[in-house]
Design an enzyme around this catalytic site. Structure first.
Site, PDB file in Angstrom:
ATOM      1  N   ARG A   1       0.803  -1.228   0.000  1.00 44.15           N
ATOM      2  CA  ARG A   1       0.000   0.000   0.000  1.00 44.15           C
ATOM      3  C   ARG A   1       0.838   1.283   0.000  1.00 44.15           C
ATOM      4  NH1 ARG A   1      -3.046   0.397   5.902  1.00 44.15           N
ATOM      5  NH2 ARG A   1      -1.144   0.588   7.119  1.00 44.15           N
TER       6      ARG A   1
ATOM      7  N   ARG B   1       4.535   4.022   3.768  1.00 41.40           N
ATOM      8  CA  ARG B   1       4.794   4.185   5.209  1.00 41.40           C
ATOM      9  C   ARG B   1       6.016   3.376   5.613  1.00 41.40           C
ATOM     10  NH1 ARG B   1      -0.783   3.453   8.479  1.00 41.40           N
ATOM     11  NH2 ARG B   1       0.700   2.530   9.935  1.00 41.40           N
TER      12      ARG B   1
ATOM     13  N   ARG C   1       3.181  -5.269  14.799  1.00 39.22           N
ATOM     14  CA  ARG C   1       1.881  -4.578  14.865  1.00 39.22           C
ATOM     15  C   ARG C   1       0.734  -5.566  15.055  1.00 39.22           C
ATOM     16  NH1 ARG C   1       2.588  -1.446   9.474  1.00 39.22           N
ATOM     17  NH2 ARG C   1       0.526  -0.546   9.753  1.00 39.22           N
TER      18      ARG C   1
END
Ligand code: AMP
Length: 213
Positions: free
Chosen positions: A126, A160, A171
């Site tokens: 992404r 990111r 995460r």
């Protein structure tokens, strides 16, 4: 109407929040975006949290609660969408107190269900437009012209730094250990609305619309 979008990293919370902003004039409160902004603008807090975020760990409850408290003082338009907050039971308790303090209520918690394999594929591809925030994916949602945003036409695409496999593993672990207990917490409050987050963006959006009414 004030809602929480709850789900693991890569579940599509940001994408669906943006749709709700457009369709219902709601206000997206993403603690991840606020923390990244603090880092970009070089604030002391931004510097402190950058390393923690890069490693995929959660920043302290005090910091994110402070950020949300500040935002709740502002305009609420068609209601707030809490995106990436709360992530711990302590944050959830604080949110309840803050909402009460600001004369607001929580109306629904949309739980976006996606399995881990899909998350890895989604996250590692992404990128977003640094100007307008539109979210893209190199396989499932590329921009029409490479490097140029379909929505605002700017050429400021960003990946990111925490969207790599190692940070993602941390995460996910943080999500299962600290955030997933919120599913039971909000179920007990009769606020939980599970949706299947695995479908196309439009399908997920339609399901969210149905559960929100
Ligand atoms: P996100 O953009 O929601 O994926 O958040 C990116 C990172 O910001 C997370 O991996 C955490 O390091 C930090 N973060 C965002 N929201 C919170 C929160 N509510 N509590 C603690 N850390 C957060």
């Amino acid at each position: 109407m004030n809602i929480i979008l709850l789900g693991p990293p890569g579940a599509g919370k940001g994408t669906q929040a943006r749709r709700l902003v457009d369709e219902r004039n709601m206000i997206q409160l993403s603690t991840g975006d606020m923390l990244r902004e603090a880092h970009t603008s070089g604030t002391e807090m931004g510097k402190v949290v950058a390393e923690i975020m890069g490693a995929g760990k959660l920043v302290t409850d005090e910091i994110v609660i402070g950020l949300i408290d500040e935002k709740l003082r502002g305009e609420n338009g068609g209601g707030f969408i809490f995106d990436g907050f709360p992530r711990t039971l302590a944050q959830a308790d604080s949110l309840a107190e803050l909402l009460e303090k600001h004369g607001q209520t929580l109306d629904a918690v949309v739980e976006m269900r996606v399995d881990d394999e899909a998350l890895v594929a989604r996250i590692t591809g992404r990128f977003t437009c640094g100007n307008c925030g539109e979210v893209y994916h190199k396989v499932t949602k590329p921009s029409k012209v490479e490097g140029t945003c379909d929505v605002c036409g700017q050429q400021q695409m960003k990946f990111r730094t925490d969207d790599n496999e190692e940070s993602l593993r941390t995460r996910l672990m943080e999500y299962y250990k600290k955030t997933s207990p919120l599913i039971g917490y909000y179920y007990a409050k009769a606020l939980l609305k599970p949706v299947n987050g695995l479908g196309e963006i439009e399908e997920v959006a339609a399901e969210i619309s149905t559960v929100l009414g």
